[in-house]
Scaffold this motif. Structure first.
Motif: not given
Length: 1402
Positions: A576-580
């Motif tokens: 969830a912390k990774l930019p999408v």
């Protein structure tokens, strides 16, 4: 109930232990006890009988053999074996080896590998091999036995009496009919009138033996006893007879009498006549069948059949025509064979079947079809100038797919590059610079006709292979776009959810400029992943979808970083912390069918399913990086020579050589020269949209990074022969991303500036460099740069080079070689290099070559498997050229090591494929070098010496099959290629080879007989392999010599051996006797002296004389061994009997010997079995365990049955027996298990029917009386014999058990059924009365053992309810009367031999 105390037993054990004076004496004690026991029962070792000189005998008796009408049973066929070449079948439309590879190849290893992949398969075919296994492996045997005709026995009729007539009729099978008829009183004294007809209910019924009765009753209750019966097997014809009464018909019988019957209507009359005539036809066919089976020769049979048919014409005209057709039909069909009814023959047992061996073939792991459908981002618009066209992504994107395994932390596939851009988006890219557009292929013109470059430009389907599937394998997609600036800057517009057309237009404008200016450079953009498998079985997880598209992080780009990201893939809180980036990647996965069309392999070679003119897209196989573990390695079968190059990182933050070096692009080239104007080779696989092969490739560029990381994979097709000048050249460029027009317009827009060079020579010590390399970077590239060498002290050799950052290793790069013609293994490389220097060792220094051979033991397992055929071929080549024994022995040791490794990894199938298909003996040149079979045999002998290394010898024993198979194939190829097959057997091989074979047999035997306890697997395998080798030697060598080797083998065993050794011995005999030409090896022909008149006149052997065992060596040996084994304990007896019975079953089912005359000739080989059984008659004559007890109340009226019984259990005394006749008879009774001093040991003696050897009944009170056996030997067969079956050893008296008896009786019945009438009459004439009586005792035991007891009895036995007591009638088979006539007459003749004997129950 309390447990008994355990103390006494343990105390006793300790007492025994205390009694031993020192450790190790227990074994000695056991040994001495066993010797005493052996001595006490006089188990003398039987003397060996020297076999006949087979080759001389067949030459001397050539005329006799050629004149024998069954000469095919005496001679080996001429075309027994031959060598054959089988075309190598691959998956591809053409060879995988490049056209010029063989000319280019200079190194021995490369040459040999290419030869391995180019060569066809070399087989040795044995024409009759199908006949060389167990009976279950015979060809045509599987023609399944149809169900036997349904028979109804009286014993079962008792059970069925209450059933109604209809169901009874249907149960019996065959033809049935019933109805009312009028029966005339046909008495010759009274004329038949209308009044004499009586109305009766007639019922036509089939009996158990297939014959028919016409029973008549007063009413329709047919469950009662019939009033009378007409036996239709005595009926000669059915004709209409209207003289006395209408609708009447007459049944004419054999004895000239007749029955007159009449129906109520014409239709009924005709139905009855038709039905009865049909039955007569069947009866006639059955009679013809018996006649056919009774004749010994087909010629005689023909004339007899014709005679019988003409005789038939005279009194049965209505059947004459159809009988001729029946006779033709009967010739092609034969009666059910006796052994079909044997339960053992019905068992499915394939334990002895050899594994199926297939040629080497390309094998893959779990194959997955990956279809790339679409990549779409939320940011979209129309890219066309006139804004007419579809809405698409606003700039080109490029997808790279590969597999990552997070369990083993490695990338497990090559990259698969896909361009999913719409046609209008692709147009944005400027025409690629000429340096890249240098397409063209390293392929033959024929291949170019099949593969069109245009069809290969935009692949969308790839096939991945996974050898070890498990749920932690991910399919990873890395997405790149044209270089524009930083990743963050490029990704920003795609991460906003607002769908703004202004943003799209702005991005489009920038993208168009970038594509025009920097179209050949890529930058990392995003990544996504998905799982592949649900489980470790390789079931695809088709429901899984790609994850969100995550933005690439410029500091976490490497494969190592990717593995770390994937490790957190199932942790939502981390992901969830990774930019999408907002978008969707549509890629589906599926299984690959075996006939999947239109695909090319990783070298772009099309498979056979490829269709040239198809619109179907081409699918590309993606190379799997198989783990370097032996069990996952396959021997290579195709040419493949790829190098994968991975630039990892560049450390440029400290460099002072260049002013600007931030947006660094690496250009990779593969060169074969360091001269100034040399061109890079066109061998780098291109990307989608470009040419198939290019001269250079670029890695993705990181904006404003002085220490960039890379994840690119560059795939190179290597030249076949590599040399010292082949190297990778890395050129570094600073790419100017800034396209501002603020500067002077006169200043030329410079896109790229060179900022350094680096190079990596491909070979080091002759091998391709594959470890991770740290190499320096140079600011210039002078001619001859590869020659630069540091000499230390600031001096160097070669051209002047300006190093960046003081010659520090700034570039980190790794390579991965996937090659089937180059090895990374130092030891293997050195061995082949030395062989090349010394012409495969022919000019080698022994000690040097031995050093290289010994180092091969350290070769890596997976390398050994991968190059298995090439390595073994080279080792065998060195073996034949070795001039010193030390070299030959060390070669053999290496081969043992290789073979053992394969077995330990569970890969013996590769060895079997090698021997059967790939192994090819070198052409034999006597002056230059020797044969593999002779050299290998000598080396094996040396390794098996007691003084040799026991670990190696144990491995040789354990895996001996491989070495014997190589010997066999080498012998076969040597004979055929040197035209030695035409020579006499004793001239085919030199005396030195005969000596070598004899030595290896003698050297092997102590290992087999002494290691069976310590190393059971090794000794068991060696025993079996030796048997297979000896068996096959019969095909190539002097057969008398092979017989001697069998004698050498047998001489190592003795009576009283441990059970394991008996198992070995009978396993050996089983294998050898299964030879496809076992019958000719035994020469079933007369060996009488003087002029031969007729076969029937000759002396037939009914006992195992020395002469018989000499002339018919194998069968004589087998029968002697079975005879000896019958004196052993039960397990040994069972093994021996099984071998004999299975061999007889095989003879019975062998379609080469199907005729009656063939079977009769085979039976002559086994006639001594009669003597063997008669010696053991008292052990077979077991009635107390007969299949049924008799009602003790039944009384016997015949006088002959009240005679005193002859004792069935006293040991027969042979002449020369050392048995003390005065031993108390009760002792033997106790041993035999019949007459026991303890009353409770004879089970249920009052209800036991105990018949003696004369067929008399013993009354219960005479059970323990032991009258002396009548030893009437004056006219015995034994008076001609020098030695009986067992020499002078003791004959045991204990009874055989049920299964042993039944098996022996089946063998007896088979021989009795097969032998000719002449042979049987000769036996009866020559046998003494007591032997005749014993013979008929055995026959009578057959009746008891195989008697049908009825369904109820069987059902009760299965339920464990115990037997039922029947009256006498229930045991009888309702046989037809006339068929027993002949047997009855013969028995009457024989009855005159001893009028006190009656053969009851016959």
């Amino acid at each position: 109930m309390s447990q008994p105390p355990l103390l006494p037993a343990s105390a006793e054990t300790r007492k025994f232990t205390r009694a031993l004076s020192k450790p190790g004496t227990a074994a000695e004690l056991r040994q001495s006890v066993s010797e005493v026991v052996r001595g006490s029962v006089l188990l003398a070792k039987p003397k060996l009988i020297e076999p006949l000189d087979y080759e001389n005998v067949i030459v001397q008796k050539k005329t006799q053999i050629l004149n024998d009408c069954l000469r095919e049973m005496l001679l080996f066929p001429y075309d027994d074996f031959q060598t054959a070449i089988l075309r190598r079948q691959g998956r591809y439309v053409c060879s995988t080896i490049p056209a010029n590879a063989q000319q280019e190849a200079q190194s021995l290893f490369v040459t040999e590998c290419i030869k391995t992949y180019n060569s066809d398969w070399h087989l040795v075919n044995y024409k009759y091999e199908d006949y060389s296994g167990e009976f279950r492996q015979l060809p045509n045997k599987v023609a399944k036995l149809d169900k036997l005709p349904v028979h109804v026995y009286e014993v079962d009729e008792e059970v069925d009496k209450d059933e109604d007539a209809a169901s009874l009729g249907s149960q019996k099978g065959g033809i049935t009919k019933h109805g009312w008829l009028y029966k005339g009183n046909m008495n010759s004294a009274i004329s038949v009138t209308m009044r004499s007809f009586k109305r009766r209910f007639f019922h036509l019924i089939q009996l158990g033996d297939g014959s028919y009765n016409l029973n008549f009753y007063k009413d329709e209750k047919i469950s009662k006893e019939p009033k009378g019966s007409i036996f239709l097997d005595s009926c000669m014809g059915v004709v209409q007879n209207n003289k006395v009464r209408r609708f009447a018909f007459e049944l004419k019988m054999q004895d000239k009498s007749s029955y007159l019957l009449a129906a109520d209507s014409e239709v009924e009359m005709e139905e009855w006549i038709t039905t009865l005539n049909k039955i007569l036809q069947l009866n006639f066919e059955a009679a013809m069948q018996e006649k056919r089976n009774g004749d010994s020769h087909e010629d005689d049979e023909q004339s007899k059949l014709e005679g019988s048919v003409s005789g038939l014409d005279s009194y049965l005209p209505e059947l004459a025509k159809s009988t001729r057709e029946a006779e033709i039909k009967l010739k092609s069909e034969s009666r059910v064979k006796l052994f079909y009814l044997d339960p053992d023959a019905q068992k499915l047992d394939f334990s002895s079947a050899e594994p199926e061996v297939k040629p080497f073939e390309e094998k893959f792991g779990k194959r997955i079809l990956v279809k790339c459908n679409d990549l779409s981002f939320n940011l979209q618009c129309c890219v066309a100038e006139n804004e007419e066209g579809p809405t698409t992504n606003v700039e080109p994107f490029f997808v790279t797919l590969s597999l990552f395994d997070i369990k083993y932390n490695r990338k497990i596939s090559a990259d698969f590059h896909v361009d999913l851009n719409h046609f209008s988006v692709r147009q944005m890219l400027a025409i690629t610079s000429p340096s890249l557009m240098n397409g063209g292929r390293q392929s033959s013109p024929a291949l170019q006709d099949i593969l069109h470059e245009a069809a290969m430009q935009y692949p969308k389907q790839g096939i991945f292979s996974v050898t070890c599937p498990h749920p932690d394998i991910f399919l990873v997609a890395r997405i790149e776009k044209v270089l524009q600036g930083s990743i963050t800057h490029g990704a920003e517009p795609y991460m906003k959810s607002s769908d703004s057309s202004k943003v799209a237009q702005k991005v489009l404008k920038n993208a168009k400029q970038a594509c025009q200016r920097l179209g050949q450079y890529r930058m990392p953009f995003a990544w996504a992943a998905r799982t592949l498998f649900k489980d470790a079985s390789g079931n695809l997880d088709k429901n899984a979808r790609f994850s969100a598209l995550y933005k690439q992080d410029s500091n976490k780009l490497s494969n190592e970083d990717m593995l770390k990201l994937l490790a957190d893939f199932r942790k939502p809180e981390k992901m969830a912390k990774l930019p999408v980036i907002l978008g969707n990647l549509d890629i589906t996965i599926d299984n690959v069918s075996s006939d999947y069309p239109n695909y090319v392999n990783s070298s772009y070679i099309p498979t056979k399913q490829f269709e040239t003119c198809t619109k179907m897209p081409i699918t590309f196989e993606v190379e799997e990086f198989v783990p370097c573990i032996p069990k996952h390695t396959q021997p290579y079968t195709i040419y493949n020579h790829h190098l994968y190059v991975y630039p990892k990182s560049l450390k440029y933050d400290s460099q002072k050589s260049f002013a600007k070096a931030r947006n660094i692009a690496i250009c990779i080239e593969f060169k074969d020269s360091d001269e100034e104007d040399s061109q890079p080779l066109k061998c780098i696989y291109g990307r989608p949209g470009g040419p198939v092969f290019t001269r250079s490739a670029f890695a993705a560029v990181l904006h404003h990074h002085q220490n960039p990381e890379f994840y690119d994979e560059i795939k190179i097709e290597l030249p076949t022969q590599l040399h010292e000048k082949h190297h990778l050249l890395f050129t570094f460029f600073h790419v100017s991303c800034d396209n501002s027009s603020k500067g002077s317009t006169k200043k030329k827009d410079v896109v790229e500036t060179q900022v350094g060079y680096s190079w990596l020579p491909l070979l080091k010590d002759g091998r391709v460099v594959t470890s991770e390399q740290h190499i320096p970077v140079s600011a210039n590239l002078p001619s001859g740069y590869l020659g630069y060498q540091e000499l230390g002290m600031g001096r160097h050799y070669g051209p002047e080079i300006k190093w960046v950052d003081g010659n520090k290793p700034l570039l980190k790069v790794s390579t991965h070689l996937v090659s089937t013609v180059y090895t990374q293994d130092q030891h293997l490389h050195n061995f082949f290099q030395y062989c090349q220097k010394t012409e495969s060792g022919a000019q080698a220094l022994g000690s040097e070559l031995v050093k290289y051979l010994k180092s091969l033991h350290a070769m890596e397992g997976h390398v050994m498997i991968a190059f298995l055929p090439t390595i073994l071929n080279q080792l065998f080549r060195v073996l034949t050229r070795a001039t010193q024994e030390e070299v030959a022995v060390n070669v053999t040791r290496v081969i043992i090591h290789v073979v053992a490794q394969c077995h330990e990894e569970g890969l013996e199938s590769h060895l079997r494929s090698y021997v059967k298909y790939a192994y090819k003996a070198e052409p034999y040149i006597a002056s230059e070098y020797k044969t593999v079979h002779e050299e290998l045999t000598k080396s094996m002998t040396t390794i098996l010496k007691p003084s040799a290394d026991f670990l190696t010898s144990n491995k040789l024993l354990k895996y001996s099959w491989f070495f014997f198979e190589v010997l066999i194939k080498s012998m076969a190829q040597h004979l055929i290629e040197n035209s030695k097959v035409k020579l006499l057997r004793n001239q085919r091989f030199p005396a030195s080879y005969h000596h070598a074979v004899e030595t290896v047999v003698n050297m092997l035997m102590p290992h087999i007989t002494q290691k069976f306890r310590d190393n059971p697997e090794a000794s068991k395998n060696a025993n079996h392999s030796l048997a297979v080798f000896i068996k096959r030697c019969f095909t190539f060598m002097d057969r008398g010599f092979v017989f001697k080797q069998i004698n050498n083998y047998i001489s190592c065993f003795a009576p009283g051996d441990p059970k394991t050794l008996f198992e070995y011995k009978f396993e050996f005999l089983r294998v050898v006797c299964n030879h496809e030409h076992y019958i000719p090896l035994n020469l079933p022909m007369p060996f009488g002296k003087g002029r031969i008149q007729r076969y029937q006149d000759l002396q037939l052997d009914y006992a195992l004389t020395d002469e018989f065992c000499r002339n018919h060596f194998l069968v004589g040996l087998l029968l002697r061994e079975v005879g000896t084994a019958l004196q052993e304990f039960r397990e040994v007896r069972l093994i021996a009997i099984a071998v004999l019975k299975n061999l007889l079953i095989k003879h019975s089912f062998d379609d080469r010997y199907a005729s009656r005359s063939h079977q009769a000739r085979i039976a002559t080989l086994y006639l001594p079995l009669f003597g063997l059984l008669i010696e053991n008659v008292q052990r077979i004559n077991v009635r107390d365990v007969s299949p049924f007890p008799v009602n003790p109340g039944s009384t016997v009226k015949e006088e002959s049955l009240t005679l005193p019984a002859v004792n069935p259990i006293v040991t027969p005394q042979k002449s020369g027996s050392t048995l003390d006749a005065s031993l108390h008879k009760d002792l033997f009774g106790a041993i035999s298990g019949i007459a026991s001093p303890y009353t409770n040991s004879t089970p249920n003696i009052s209800s036991v029917r105990n018949a003696d050897s004369r067929g008399s009944l013993i009354s219960t009170d005479s059970g323990n009386s032991l009258p002396e056996r009548n030893s009437e030997k004056s006219n015995s067969l034994d008076k001609h014999q020098q030695s009986g079956t067992l020499g002078n050893s003791l004959v045991r008296c204990d009874k055989l058990d049920q299964s042993e008896i039944k098996s022996l009786l089946m063998c007896f019945l088979y021989i009795l059924k097969s032998m000719s009438d002449d042979a049987l009459f000769t036996y009866w004439n020559k046998a003494s009365t007591s032997e005749l009586m014993d013979f008929f005792t055995i026959l009578e035991v057959c009746l008891h053992q195989f008697q049908y007891m009825g369904k109820r009895y069987i059902a009760r036995n299965q339920e464990g309810l115990g037997p039922i007591v029947h009256d006498r009638k229930s045991q009888t088979l309702p046989v037809s009367r006339n068929r027993t006539g002949m047997m009855h007459a013969r028995l009457q003749q024989l009855g005159s031999l001893d009028n006190s004997v009656t053969f009851n129950h016959m």
